[in-house]
Scaffold this motif. Structure first.
Motif, short mmCIF file in Angstrom:
data_model
loop_
_atom_site.label_atom_id
_atom_site.label_comp_id
_atom_site.label_asym_id
_atom_site.label_seq_id
_atom_site.Cartn_x
_atom_site.Cartn_y
_atom_site.Cartn_z
N GLY A 199 3.95 3.04 -7.23
CA GLY A 199 2.15 2.75 -6.19
C GLY A 199 2.29 3.59 -5.31
N LYS A 216 -6.11 2.08 -6.40
CA LYS A 216 -5.58 1.82 -6.83
C LYS A 216 -4.17 1.36 -7.56
CE LYS A 216 -7.98 0.69 -10.80
NZ LYS A 216 -9.18 -1.26 -11.18
N ASN A 217 -3.18 1.18 -7.44
CA ASN A 217 -1.81 1.57 -7.96
C ASN A 217 -2.24 1.12 -9.74
OD1 ASN A 217 -0.41 2.04 -5.65
ND2 ASN A 217 -0.12 -0.22 -5.59
N THR A 539 7.73 5.01 -6.83
CA THR A 539 7.80 5.05 -8.28
C THR A 539 8.82 5.63 -8.52
OG1 THR A 539 7.82 7.70 -9.04
CG2 THR A 539 5.64 6.49 -8.94
#
Length: 548
Positions: A199, A216-217, A539
């Motif tokens: 994210g 958005k993630n 990540t």
């Protein structure tokens, strides 16, 4: 006690007793003390008597053990050799059982092969058969025959066990030969499973041109990679390589590729070459030795990164770092893929110097002037040249490279690299340096630097820079484990973006055994896509690798 009436008898019994004595040592069976003393006394007496034979006797002429070139009286086995009376090639007729080599050496420090043992044993038995055929066996005294018969009875169980083990081994060899894959080809394989999620901070991410990448993630993913190598050798010094591989959803199977796709933040195992659940051919080439220390590899599917810019601590993304721009010099590889070409490797005089020269064309099998479809080029190359024009074929898109390596020890290497060619009908040139230094038994530092020139890009003529550096540890907690931390800036250039992207990775590879490793990997990207407004990307990847 004198046992024989002539030297021929003594020779045969000496051989028999010696073989039985050696068998007792190898089988672990202990002879009775009086039997052992009697045997050793006989052997020593024979050895002394043989030494005193007349040198002109055509039957007994020999070179004494002390005259063998590689046998010294101080050697621990000298007395054993003296008792066996092994002679050189010139005196082979004196003893038809055991002898030295034609160069008058015994070579006692190396292991005997099964062929050599069989040849020696066969010669002993033939000598014994010849002796009995000459009707001289009656010269052996009855007491000696009793001793030999008793020893044979004592070792009947061991001989039977040895025969059974030999037959079992023969059966296993026959089964292996019948079931083997090939007499010339070896099959090696690798499977990678990985869980990846990530994210970013902030509301959205944009690319170097200001276009939105994500708001958005991304979702977590389970990805895989499988490769099979068929390595064939016809002469022992050559190699025909064929690789079949597949993987999940190409380079888009991980969050890194969604959040930062332009400057090498993707998982390297996903993108070289990209597969989408389809089986493809990843390597096809043939390597052979031209002359000593000079080899040539040529084929329709070669990857430059297999040969150039290697590093013991940051090159293999299934074992070391996973971020693409941390496992190779990002700006000197605009052709990030495989293609047709050749590589020449030269190690002059087997010295610490190595020279490699490579030519590769990523679309060598396409004869059209302006072919369509994607090319296996780096993501930044497509960013620089959005029109996609340029001829294909062997001399269209191409990259030539020369690497000079100085490798004086296993702990230090320095590599200087030049790269140049044409991509999308434009010229590029680049230079790079790659080093590694093991400053302690378990720890090493390493790094790369690159400077490049790309002409007539969408951003003008630019000169991107690149650097990375890291620290690695080997066998820290247990043998086979690896740990590493590295940081780098893949594309330093004023014309693209308003900042400079920085990548950081930390990993630990835990060796479950020789065939399985598990590696938690953490990655962070700051000012991604060279945009200051982009929030930090985080990540994580749990990578499991199976080797077979």
């Amino acid at each position: 006690m004198q046992l024989f009436k002539n030297y021929g008898n003594k020779k045969i019994i000496l051989i028999s007793l010696t073989l039985i004595n050696l068998l007792s040592l190898s089988s672990g069976k202990t002879l009775a003390t009086e039997d052992k003393q009697e045997l050793m006394g006989q052997i020593q007496n024979y050895a002394e008597e043989f030494t005193e034979t007349k040198p002109n006797d055509p039957i007994t002429q020999q070179i004494p053990v002390y005259q063998l070139d590689d046998v010294l009286p101080t050697d621990w086995a000298y007395s054993a050799l003296l008792s066996l009376r092994v002679s050189g090639a010139c005196c082979k007729h004196r003893y038809d059982c055991l002898s030295g080599y034609p160069d008058n050496t015994y070579r006692g420090n190396r292991a005997i092969t099964r062929y050599e043992f069989a040849a020696a044993l066969n010669a002993c038995w033939q000598t014994l058969e010849n002796f009995l055929a000459e009707s001289q066996a009656e010269l052996i005294q009855q007491d000696d025959l009793i001793v030999i018969e008793r020893l044979i009875q004592d070792f009947q169980v061991e001989i039977a066990n040895l025969k059974a083990r030999t037959e079992a081994l023969e059966n296993r060899v026959d089964a292996l030969e019948a079931q083997q894959f090939s007499t010339t080809t070896k099959l090696n394989g690798q499977t990678i499973f990985a869980v990846n999620a990530g994210g970013f901070d902030g509301d959205r991410l944009i690319d170097p041109n200001g276009r939105e990448l994500a708001d958005k993630n991304p979702q977590a993913t389970l990805l895989y990679r499988v490769a099979f190598d068929f390595d064939t050798s016809f002469r022992g010094t050559d190699l025909l390589k064929l690789r079949l591989d597949t993987g999940s959803n190409g380079f888009l199977d991980n969050a890194n590729a969604i959040l930062e796709p332009n400057f090498g933040s993707v998982l390297d195992v996903s993108g070289r070459p990209p597969r989408d659940d389809e089986v493809g051919i990843g390597r096809v080439f043939y390597s052979f030795q031209v002359v000593e220390n000079l080899s040539l590899s040529i084929g329709p599917l070669i990857e430059a990164l297999d040969y150039i810019d290697n590093n013991s601590y940051a090159a293999l993304s299934f074992r070391d770092f996973s971020t693409s721009n941390l496992v190779y010099n990002y700006v000197i590889f605009p052709v990030d893929g495989i293609g047709g070409g050749a590589i020449l490797k030269w190690n002059p005089g087997g010295s610490a110097f190595n020279l490699r020269a490579l030519y590769i064309s990523p679309d060598s099998d396409n004869p059209t002037q302006n072919g369509q479809g994607p090319l296996p080029v780096s993501a930044f190359t497509s960013l620089l040249y959005s029109d996609g024009r340029g001829s294909r074929g062997l001399f269209g898109f191409h990259q030539g490279m020369v690497e000079f390596e100085y490798n004086p020890s296993s702990r230090f290497s320095l590599r200087l690299i030049y790269s140049g060619g044409r991509v999308f009908a434009r010229r590029f040139d680049a230079v790079g340096v790659n080093f590694e230094w093991g400053f302690a038994s378990k720890f090493a530092v390493f790094g790369r630097y690159g400077y490049s020139s790309y002409q007539d890009t969408d951003f003008g003529d630019i000169n991107p820079n690149y650097w990375m550096a890291g620290l690695s540890g080997l066998d820290v907690l247990q043998e086979g484990d690896r740990v590493g931390v590295a940081v780098g800036q893949p594309f330093i250039v004023n014309e693209i973006g308003n900042s400079t992207q920085t990548n950081l990775e930390v990993f630990y590879s835990y060796a479950v055994n020789d065939n399985i490793s598990i590696s938690p990997v953490f990655q962070a990207v700051f000012d991604s896509s060279n945009q200051e407004s982009n929030g930090t990307i985080f990540t994580g990847t749990l990578r499991t690798v199976f080797y077979f």
